[in-house]
Design a protein around this motif. Sequence first.
Motif, PDB file in Angstrom:
ATOM      1  N   TRP A 111      41.213  35.055  42.155  1.00 48.46           N
ATOM      2  CA  TRP A 111      42.019  34.533  41.206  1.00 48.46           C
ATOM      3  C   TRP A 111      42.580  35.409  40.254  1.00 48.46           C
ATOM      4  N   LEU A 112      41.933  36.408  39.891  1.00 47.25           N
ATOM      5  CA  LEU A 112      42.222  37.563  39.136  1.00 47.25           C
ATOM      6  C   LEU A 112      43.305  38.230  39.867  1.00 47.25           C
ATOM      7  N   PHE A 113      43.039  38.709  41.018  1.00 48.08           N
ATOM      8  CA  PHE A 113      44.372  39.425  41.993  1.00 48.08           C
ATOM      9  C   PHE A 113      45.649  38.591  41.927  1.00 48.08           C
ATOM     10  N   LEU A 114      45.284  37.095  42.059  1.00 47.19           N
ATOM     11  CA  LEU A 114      46.466  36.294  41.948  1.00 47.19           C
ATOM     12  C   LEU A 114      47.253  36.232  40.605  1.00 47.19           C
ATOM     13  N   PHE A 115      46.539  36.140  39.724  1.00 51.68           N
ATOM     14  CA  PHE A 115      47.041  36.107  38.292  1.00 51.68           C
ATOM     15  C   PHE A 115      47.961  37.440  37.944  1.00 51.68           C
ATOM     16  N   VAL A 116      47.269  38.522  38.382  1.00 54.57           N
ATOM     17  CA  VAL A 116      47.787  39.904  38.010  1.00 54.57           C
ATOM     18  C   VAL A 116      49.209  40.182  38.894  1.00 54.57           C
ATOM     19  N   ALA A 117      48.926  39.697  40.232  1.00 57.56           N
ATOM     20  CA  ALA A 117      50.211  40.261  41.080  1.00 57.56           C
ATOM     21  C   ALA A 117      51.028  38.864  41.324  1.00 57.56           C
ATOM     22  N   VAL A 118      50.815  37.692  41.510  1.00 57.22           N
ATOM     23  CA  VAL A 118      51.571  36.635  41.838  1.00 57.22           C
ATOM     24  C   VAL A 118      52.318  35.962  40.488  1.00 57.22           C
ATOM     25  N   TYR A 119      51.440  35.809  39.438  1.00 60.50           N
ATOM     26  CA  TYR A 119      52.035  35.054  38.216  1.00 60.50           C
ATOM     27  C   TYR A 119      52.568  36.340  37.353  1.00 60.50           C
ATOM     28  N   TRP A 120      51.946  37.401  36.934  1.00 56.93           N
ATOM     29  CA  TRP A 120      52.446  38.148  35.948  1.00 56.93           C
ATOM     30  C   TRP A 120      53.381  39.192  36.503  1.00 56.93           C
ATOM     31  N   TRP A 121      53.001  40.165  37.623  1.00 50.41           N
ATOM     32  CA  TRP A 121      53.840  41.203  37.894  1.00 50.41           C
ATOM     33  C   TRP A 121      54.766  40.444  38.799  1.00 50.41           C
TER      34      TRP A 121
ATOM     35  N   LEU B 205      38.424  20.827  35.494  1.00 49.99           N
ATOM     36  CA  LEU B 205      39.475  21.097  34.692  1.00 49.99           C
ATOM     37  C   LEU B 205      40.500  22.273  35.117  1.00 49.99           C
ATOM     38  N   PHE B 206      40.214  23.169  36.092  1.00 45.04           N
ATOM     39  CA  PHE B 206      40.910  24.203  36.415  1.00 45.04           C
ATOM     40  C   PHE B 206      41.679  23.444  37.490  1.00 45.04           C
ATOM     41  N   THR B 207      41.109  22.755  38.462  1.00 47.92           N
ATOM     42  CA  THR B 207      42.013  21.954  39.516  1.00 47.92           C
ATOM     43  C   THR B 207      42.865  21.208  39.086  1.00 47.92           C
ATOM     44  N   GLY B 208      42.497  20.391  37.925  1.00 40.23           N
ATOM     45  CA  GLY B 208      43.405  19.257  37.307  1.00 40.23           C
ATOM     46  C   GLY B 208      44.675  20.200  36.684  1.00 40.23           C
ATOM     47  N   LEU B 209      44.329  21.174  35.779  1.00 38.64           N
ATOM     48  CA  LEU B 209      45.671  21.980  35.565  1.00 38.64           C
ATOM     49  C   LEU B 209      46.525  22.643  36.485  1.00 38.64           C
ATOM     50  N   GLN B 210      45.791  23.089  37.655  1.00 39.40           N
ATOM     51  CA  GLN B 210      46.606  23.613  38.767  1.00 39.40           C
ATOM     52  C   GLN B 210      47.560  22.347  39.349  1.00 39.40           C
TER      53      GLN B 210
ATOM     54  N   SER C 287      49.630  31.016  48.664  1.00 43.60           N
ATOM     55  CA  SER C 287      48.567  32.061  48.143  1.00 43.60           C
ATOM     56  C   SER C 287      47.937  31.085  47.039  1.00 43.60           C
ATOM     57  N   THR C 288      48.564  30.447  46.013  1.00 41.65           N
ATOM     58  CA  THR C 288      47.628  29.874  45.033  1.00 41.65           C
ATOM     59  C   THR C 288      47.186  28.297  45.634  1.00 41.65           C
TER      60      THR C 288
END
Length: 233
Positions: free
Chosen positions: A220-230, A143-148, A171-172
């Motif tokens: 992924w947690l680092f990616l979410f916080v750094a790349v997506y959020w910040w 599911l994760f891969t499909g959503l990505q 990165s992603t």
Amino acid sequence: MYFHGYENGGALLSVGFGLTAFAMIFWFRDVILEGTTFLGNHTKQVQRGLNIGFALFIISEVMAFFSVFWGFFHASLSPDVFVGSSWPPSGIDALDPFAIPLLNTLLLLSSGAFITYSHHALINGNRSGAITGAFLTIVLAVLFTGLQYYEYLEAGFTFADSVYGTVFFASTGLHGIHVIIGTIFITVGFIRLVLYHLTSDHHLGFEAAILYWHFVDVVWLFLFVAVYWWGGA
């Protein structure tokens, strides 16, 4: 040759991938045969060597992602005039971190919980629990891969859209490849669970898959916080 449009470049690329895949499949098949309790070739000393080797492999993976994050922060902390002296660069509509990225975060963290449950169930002799936990992990990973993939299709920028597009997809995308590899890793462990290859005290390959998956979770947690959020604010 493929990327530069040479004739038969795609065919050569496919043959190369195919040969590499077959070599890995047959090699890993032999390792699995050696590692099962039927042959017993993986003694404590051999398992120790494999553990050290896998730990070094994870360290090399950390270095790979460190270089990607270095590129991201180098570009984002001091954006130059060529990208409008802003981050995200002028003209780039960053993705909403609280849409698909947040859902993918929940999926990946849940998968980490299920694979941990599977591991503890195996140690405690609960075979059905181990199988169920591994299966649910695989479902969440797919599911994760499909959503990505869907997110990539809907993104309003490409790999070639300034340094932002490059570091985002580098990165992603690198992480996505690791998710696919980890899914295959856990699927093999799931099949071996079903085939009675693993016992409560002899499941080194499954433990390696679980360690790899937790590494994927943390990245992924680092990616979410750094790349997506910040990085997308």
